[in-house]
Design an enzyme around this catalytic site. Structure first.
Site, PDB file in Angstrom:
ATOM      1  N   SER A  43       0.473  -1.383  -0.429  1.00 34.65           N
ATOM      2  CA  SER A  43      -0.162  -0.060  -0.019  1.00 34.65           C
ATOM      3  C   SER A  43       0.739   0.994  -0.167  1.00 34.65           C
ATOM      4  O   SER A  43       1.111   1.745   1.200  1.00 34.65           O
ATOM      5  CB  SER A  43      -0.984   0.016   1.249  1.00 34.65           C
ATOM      6  OG  SER A  43      -0.068   0.133   2.682  1.00 34.65           O
ATOM      7  N   HIS A 157      -3.281  -6.473   3.210  1.00 35.62           N
ATOM      8  CA  HIS A 157      -2.325  -7.183   3.827  1.00 35.62           C
ATOM      9  C   HIS A 157      -3.452  -8.845   3.839  1.00 35.62           C
ATOM     10  O   HIS A 157      -2.311  -9.547   4.188  1.00 35.62           O
ATOM     11  CB  HIS A 157      -1.956  -6.943   4.967  1.00 35.62           C
ATOM     12  CG  HIS A 157      -0.593  -5.511   4.321  1.00 35.62           C
ATOM     13  ND1 HIS A 157      -0.454  -4.922   5.124  1.00 35.62           N
ATOM     14  CD2 HIS A 157      -0.080  -4.442   3.064  1.00 35.62           C
ATOM     15  CE1 HIS A 157       0.675  -3.542   4.879  1.00 35.62           C
ATOM     16  NE2 HIS A 157       0.868  -3.631   3.674  1.00 35.62           N
ATOM     17  N   GLN A 165      -6.179  -1.039   7.525  1.00 35.27           N
ATOM     18  CA  GLN A 165      -5.076  -2.398   7.129  1.00 35.27           C
ATOM     19  C   GLN A 165      -4.084  -3.279   8.006  1.00 35.27           C
ATOM     20  O   GLN A 165      -4.144  -3.874   8.422  1.00 35.27           O
ATOM     21  CB  GLN A 165      -4.122  -1.450   6.594  1.00 35.27           C
ATOM     22  CG  GLN A 165      -2.956  -2.425   6.111  1.00 35.27           C
ATOM     23  CD  GLN A 165      -1.894  -1.506   5.124  1.00 35.27           C
ATOM     24  OE1 GLN A 165      -2.681  -0.907   4.068  1.00 35.27           O
ATOM     25  NE2 GLN A 165      -0.751  -0.737   6.275  1.00 35.27           N
ATOM     26  N   GLU A 166      -4.114  -1.935   9.458  1.00 36.89           N
ATOM     27  CA  GLU A 166      -3.311  -3.344  10.692  1.00 36.89           C
ATOM     28  C   GLU A 166      -4.361  -2.104  12.287  1.00 36.89           C
ATOM     29  O   GLU A 166      -4.549  -1.509  11.968  1.00 36.89           O
ATOM     30  CB  GLU A 166      -2.078  -2.152  10.658  1.00 36.89           C
ATOM     31  CG  GLU A 166      -1.434  -2.560   9.064  1.00 36.89           C
ATOM     32  CD  GLU A 166      -0.265  -1.589   9.293  1.00 36.89           C
ATOM     33  OE1 GLU A 166       0.601  -1.167  10.421  1.00 36.89           O
ATOM     34  OE2 GLU A 166       0.188  -1.779   7.983  1.00 36.89           O
ATOM     35  N   GLU A 207       1.939  -9.804   6.887  1.00 38.50           N
ATOM     36  CA  GLU A 207       2.515  -8.808   7.998  1.00 38.50           C
ATOM     37  C   GLU A 207       2.815  -9.453   9.459  1.00 38.50           C
ATOM     38  O   GLU A 207       3.269  -9.500  10.871  1.00 38.50           O
ATOM     39  CB  GLU A 207       2.499  -7.511   8.191  1.00 38.50           C
ATOM     40  CG  GLU A 207       2.675  -6.774   7.080  1.00 38.50           C
ATOM     41  CD  GLU A 207       2.929  -4.854   8.052  1.00 38.50           C
ATOM     42  OE1 GLU A 207       2.037  -5.042   8.888  1.00 38.50           O
ATOM     43  OE2 GLU A 207       2.975  -4.206   7.093  1.00 38.50           O
ATOM     44  N   ASP A 245      -3.846   1.250  11.153  1.00 35.60           N
ATOM     45  CA  ASP A 245      -3.004   1.992  10.424  1.00 35.60           C
ATOM     46  C   ASP A 245      -4.159   1.794  10.068  1.00 35.60           C
ATOM     47  O   ASP A 245      -4.431   0.601   9.184  1.00 35.60           O
ATOM     48  CB  ASP A 245      -2.194   1.446   9.904  1.00 35.60           C
ATOM     49  CG  ASP A 245      -1.524   2.038   8.567  1.00 35.60           C
ATOM     50  OD1 ASP A 245      -2.352   2.943   8.179  1.00 35.60           O
ATOM     51  OD2 ASP A 245      -0.287   1.102   7.843  1.00 35.60           O
ATOM     52  N   GLU A 286      -2.421   5.809  12.438  1.00 35.16           N
ATOM     53  CA  GLU A 286      -1.998   6.194  11.557  1.00 35.16           C
ATOM     54  C   GLU A 286      -2.613   6.192  10.383  1.00 35.16           C
ATOM     55  O   GLU A 286      -3.622   5.555   9.763  1.00 35.16           O
ATOM     56  CB  GLU A 286      -0.013   4.680  10.856  1.00 35.16           C
ATOM     57  CG  GLU A 286      -0.129   5.117   9.263  1.00 35.16           C
ATOM     58  CD  GLU A 286       1.757   4.153   9.779  1.00 35.16           C
ATOM     59  OE1 GLU A 286       1.150   3.583  10.938  1.00 35.16           O
ATOM     60  OE2 GLU A 286       1.506   3.441   8.820  1.00 35.16           O
ATOM     61  N   ASP A 313       1.901   8.366   6.760  1.00 40.80           N
ATOM     62  CA  ASP A 313       2.612   7.696   6.163  1.00 40.80           C
ATOM     63  C   ASP A 313       2.803   7.756   4.691  1.00 40.80           C
ATOM     64  O   ASP A 313       3.722   8.048   3.804  1.00 40.80           O
ATOM     65  CB  ASP A 313       2.185   6.368   6.541  1.00 40.80           C
ATOM     66  CG  ASP A 313       2.609   4.929   5.566  1.00 40.80           C
ATOM     67  OD1 ASP A 313       4.448   5.497   5.319  1.00 40.80           O
ATOM     68  OD2 ASP A 313       2.502   3.999   5.448  1.00 40.80           O
ATOM     69  N   LYS A 338      10.657   5.183   6.320  1.00 42.47           N
ATOM     70  CA  LYS A 338      10.641   3.458   6.057  1.00 42.47           C
ATOM     71  C   LYS A 338      11.708   4.473   4.836  1.00 42.47           C
ATOM     72  O   LYS A 338      12.146   5.063   4.074  1.00 42.47           O
ATOM     73  CB  LYS A 338       9.644   3.439   5.704  1.00 42.47           C
ATOM     74  CG  LYS A 338       8.321   2.897   6.082  1.00 42.47           C
ATOM     75  CD  LYS A 338       7.179   3.448   5.071  1.00 42.47           C
ATOM     76  CE  LYS A 338       6.021   2.269   5.378  1.00 42.47           C
ATOM     77  NZ  LYS A 338       4.777   2.539   4.986  1.00 42.47           N
ATOM     78  N   HIS A 366       8.567  -0.954   9.584  1.00 37.92           N
ATOM     79  CA  HIS A 366       9.172  -2.725   7.989  1.00 37.92           C
ATOM     80  C   HIS A 366       8.528  -1.881   7.324  1.00 37.92           C
ATOM     81  O   HIS A 366       7.253  -0.497   6.576  1.00 37.92           O
ATOM     82  CB  HIS A 366       8.929  -4.006   8.760  1.00 37.92           C
ATOM     83  CG  HIS A 366       7.460  -3.815   9.034  1.00 37.92           C
ATOM     84  ND1 HIS A 366       6.890  -4.946   9.025  1.00 37.92           N
ATOM     85  CD2 HIS A 366       6.923  -3.352   9.368  1.00 37.92           C
ATOM     86  CE1 HIS A 366       5.543  -5.004   9.403  1.00 37.92           C
ATOM     87  NE2 HIS A 366       4.974  -4.241   9.837  1.00 37.92           N
ATOM     88  N   ARG A 367       8.462  -3.061   6.050  1.00 36.31           N
ATOM     89  CA  ARG A 367       7.675  -2.915   4.813  1.00 36.31           C
ATOM     90  C   ARG A 367       6.337  -4.534   4.405  1.00 36.31           C
ATOM     91  O   ARG A 367       7.030  -5.529   5.817  1.00 36.31           O
ATOM     92  CB  ARG A 367       7.873  -3.145   3.341  1.00 36.31           C
ATOM     93  CG  ARG A 367       8.852  -1.744   3.247  1.00 36.31           C
ATOM     94  CD  ARG A 367       8.150  -0.384   3.471  1.00 36.31           C
ATOM     95  NE  ARG A 367       7.018   0.345   2.876  1.00 36.31           N
ATOM     96  CZ  ARG A 367       7.248   0.526   1.722  1.00 36.31           C
ATOM     97  NH1 ARG A 367       7.888   1.967   1.185  1.00 36.31           N
ATOM     98  NH2 ARG A 367       4.848   0.731   1.146  1.00 36.31           N
ATOM     99  N   SER A 368       5.286  -4.501   4.492  1.00 32.99           N
ATOM    100  CA  SER A 368       5.046  -5.823   4.543  1.00 32.99           C
ATOM    101  C   SER A 368       5.167  -6.901   3.347  1.00 32.99           C
ATOM    102  O   SER A 368       5.402  -7.793   3.986  1.00 32.99           O
ATOM    103  CB  SER A 368       3.421  -5.359   3.561  1.00 32.99           C
ATOM    104  OG  SER A 368       3.455  -4.742   2.137  1.00 32.99           O
ATOM    105  N   LYS A 389       7.391  -0.428  14.226  1.00 36.28           N
ATOM    106  CA  LYS A 389       6.338  -1.079  13.779  1.00 36.28           C
ATOM    107  C   LYS A 389       7.814  -2.332  12.679  1.00 36.28           C
ATOM    108  O   LYS A 389       7.621  -1.686  12.141  1.00 36.28           O
ATOM    109  CB  LYS A 389       5.195  -0.595  13.400  1.00 36.28           C
ATOM    110  CG  LYS A 389       5.061  -0.431  12.644  1.00 36.28           C
ATOM    111  CD  LYS A 389       3.883   0.321  11.749  1.00 36.28           C
ATOM    112  CE  LYS A 389       3.783   0.645   9.874  1.00 36.28           C
ATOM    113  NZ  LYS A 389       2.451   0.782   9.605  1.00 36.28           N
TER     114      LYS A 389
HETATM  115  P1  PGA Z   1       3.496  -1.090   2.806  1.00 29.51           P
HETATM  116  O1  PGA Z   1       2.082  -0.868   4.117  1.00 29.51           O
HETATM  117  O2  PGA Z   1       4.549  -0.990   3.516  1.00 29.51           O
HETATM  118  O3  PGA Z   1       2.156  -2.154   2.557  1.00 29.51           O
HETATM  119  O4  PGA Z   1       3.369  -0.227   2.254  1.00 29.51           O
HETATM  120  C1  PGA Z   1       2.669  -0.374   5.657  1.00 29.51           C
HETATM  121  C2  PGA Z   1       1.838   0.810   6.271  1.00 29.51           C
HETATM  122  O5  PGA Z   1       1.322   1.297   5.606  1.00 29.51           O
HETATM  123  O6  PGA Z   1       2.357   0.760   6.757  1.00 29.51           O
HETATM  124 ZN    ZN Z   2       0.474   2.980   6.437  1.00 32.49          ZN
END
Ligand code: PGA
Ligand code: ZN
Length: 426
Positions: A43, A157, A165-166, A207, A245, A286, A313, A338, A366-368, A389
């Protein structure tokens, strides 16, 4: 101290999703060898540094990275090998000049980030310092971060229909990283039980978090609170808190946010978050609104900014200039950080510097799609912002980061743990 690179090697390897990514090995004239693995997002923000993919449909459905690999071993190596560098800044500046595109799209952010991370590691070895210490700037007090464990996955994810998403747990009140990791693992195990008891799947998202078929975010929050309690912790902002998030850009279109069969305006979303803050121990949100919804972000920051951390982000993409503008604009009060989103370690450190000077929080991320490289654990300690995270407390590529934090803590008992007082909200 100078670093003279004798050889740069790169290869196409796999990330945790099974997609190709770039691995870099750097050899220096002093005899040292260091390696770096580049992660990849799903994303992504529209203004991220651009990774390059081959587009050859006969290999990895077009996602191969042989071009980026060739750029490391070819053009980048030709420009860096044999040159005496006295700082990482010089290496990264040379990479930026060589690329020349402004967004790393010529050489590839995946090529550039891999070389930059490897060079950062090489400088640490040359200086005989641990990486975290070598990444800490002159004005920074290193600190062990609060891990944010993403234990329920949705959005891009997972295929479970959950729009947010999170859903993360953050042991803000733990006395140490080792205790925080234990809390994370215990809540994760308790959550598996809570979900299984209700007949939900305990299959995992990208993740490492569970991916049950909830459709409403509040359902996920309620189960999380249950799991925190059943693991013997207090669900609260002082002990084990929640961070989310939503990654709202992913369900935003034509000025509306689509959640299930309902459609919301920015102010409806802010209202929803406000109620969630009343009902659940959420300390950080987030990407609560979409990256292009500046007016919404300003209103959200205005209305919720003194109650909760608001992390940018997709809208900030770890870009120091964009974050600096947002500070002036009154958008968010924290940034996600990131390395591959902006493309070099030096620019990442500049983004952290903007956050520090503006009293914005900064969560290292991190990344996914990840590798087993634990670079971000060291970055988080060196950044001293007190937050990281790195996914669930499960799966090798995620726990590589958490285990590295435990090792740093073991070897450096004088390092403080947790969120600095200045970043507590409220
Ligand atoms: P991504 O997502 O690593 O898939 O871009 C992580 C996030 O949105 O924080
Ligand atoms: Zn994010």
């Amino acid at each position: 101290m100078t670093l003279v690179i004798s050889q740069l090697h790169a290869q196409e390897t796999l990330d945790s999703r099974g997609n190709p990514t770039v691995a870099v090995v750097l050899y220096a004239e002093s005899g040292l060898t260091v390696a770096a693995g580049v992660p990849a997002g799903a994303s992504t923000g529209s203004r991220e540094a651009v990774e390059i993919r081959d587009g050859d449909p006969d290999r990895y459905h077009g996602a191969g990275v042989l071009g980026a690999v060739r750029n490391v071993a070819g053009e980048i190596a030709d420009s860096l090998v044999g040159v005496p560098f006295s700082s990482l800044d010089e290496v990264d500046q040379r990479l930026l000049d060589l690329d020349g595109s402004g967004n790393k799209s010529r050489l590839g952010a995946n090529a550039v980030a891999g070389v930059s991370m490897a060079a950062a590691k090489a400088f640490a070895v040359e200086q005989k310092e641990p990486l975290w210490l070598s990444l800490a700037g002159a004005h920074v007090v290193p600190r062990l971060p609060v891990p944010h464990f993403n234990v329920i996955n949705g959005g891009r994810h997972a295929g479970n229909g959950l729009p947010f998403q999170e859903f993360m747990i953050a042991p803000l009140g733990a006395p140490s990283v080792a205790d925080a990791v234990r809390a994370g693992a215990e809540v994760y195990a308790a959550l598996r039980g809570v979900l299984a008891e209700r007949g939900f799947s305990t299959g995992l998202g990208d993740e490492g978090g569970f991916a049950p078929t909830f459709s409403r975010p509040e359902e996920a929050l309620a189960e999380l609170v249950k799991a925190i309690g059943s693991a013997g912790y207090k669900p609260s902002r002082d002990e084990v808190a929640i961070a989310i998030d939503p990654a709202a850009s992913e369900f935003y279109a034509d000025g509306r946010y689509q959640i299930g069969d309902q459609s919301f305006t920015s102010s409806d979303m802010i209202e929803m978050y406000s109620t969630m803050l009343d009902d659940f121990p959420i300390w950080s949100i987030e990407d609560g609104l979409a990256e292009s919804d500046d007016a919404g972000w300003r209103a959200m920051t205005d209305q919720l900014g003194d109650r909760v951390q608001l992390v940018g982000d997709d809208n900030f993409v770890t870009n120091p200039a964009i974050i600096a503008d947002a500070v002036v604009d009154g958008i968010a009060n924290a940034a996600l950080i990131k390395v591959n989103q902006v493309g070099t370690v030096t620019e990442t450190l500049m983004a952290l510097d903007v956050c520090r000077r503006s009293n914005y929080g900064a969560m290292i991320s991190h990344r996914s799609g990840e590798t087993t490289d634990s670079f971000i654990a060291d970055l988080a300690v060196g950044a001293g912002t007190g937050q990281i995270k790195a996914g669930a407390p499960a799966r090798g590529e995620r726990i590589a980061k958490y285990n590295r934090l435990i090792s740093i803590e073991q070897a450096n008992p004088a390092l403080a743990y947790g969120l600095p007082e200045s970043q507590r909200r409220p």
